[in-house]
Design a protein around this motif. Structure first.
Motif: not given
Length: 186
Positions: A51-67
């Motif tokens: 869900r985290f990967l698919r979520s359009p609500v989560i900020d791209g910067g947050d996603k990059r940090a998790v990756i």
């Protein structure tokens, strides 16, 4: 396996092709595929991560940090790490599953293998995977790699798709067929 004509496939195919070409040229095809298989297992096992990967609500910067954390803790390096960072930077993590599926099809094709998409109600054991792969090899005459997914709504059984051929032995489908048959009788 992604649909060949879906919008997601149109996004995934160029990324998968670029990754395949780069991994092939650098001689790291097996290592990259191993990293992607491990990542697929993580996506399939964790609904939250999926869900985290698919979520359009989560900020791209947050996603990059998790990756970045995943790369550092997950022992992912080289071509795979750079690729994941690129996908995250371009905001395409929602398509990661489709990209991986496309890449694995290309890698299997390069080895002369077929890829079978297998959906089961619960994770397959190693023995079940081996037996299924051997049965498919005997039927198709080629080595078959399995792209596994879990869907608890199947209740039991399997759905196996190789190319345009599909075998659906799921209990959900059998119950639906019985329900339709009973409506016709009554």
């Amino acid at each position: 396996m992604s649909s060949k004509n879906s919008a997601l496939a149109h996004i995934a195919r160029p990324y998968a092709t670029a990754l395949f070409d780069l991994a092939n040229e650098s001689g790291s095809l097996d290592a990259v595929e191993g990293d992607l298989v491990a990542l697929t297992d993580l996506i399939n096992e964790s609904d939250d991560f999926s869900r985290f990967l698919r979520s359009p609500v989560i900020d791209g910067g947050d996603k990059r940090a998790v990756i970045d954390q995943l790369i550092n803790k997950g022992d992912i390096g080289g071509v795979s790490a750079n690729f994941l960072k690129l996908v995250a930077r371009n905001g395409r993590l929602f398509a990661l599953g489709a990209i991986i599926s496309e890449f694995r099809e290309m890698a299997a094709d390069a080895r002369g293998e077929l890829t079978a998409s297998v959906t089961s109600a619960s994770p397959l054991t190693d023995e079940q995977e081996k037996a299924l792969a051997e049965a498919l090899k005997a039927k198709l005459g080629k080595t078959v790699s399995l792209d596994k997914q879990v869907d608890a709504s199947l209740i039991g059984g399997l759905i196996v798709q190789v190319g345009s051929q599909m075998i659906d032995s799921s209990i959900r489908t059998k119950l639906t067929a019985m329900k339709i048959a009973m409506k016709e009788v009554g």
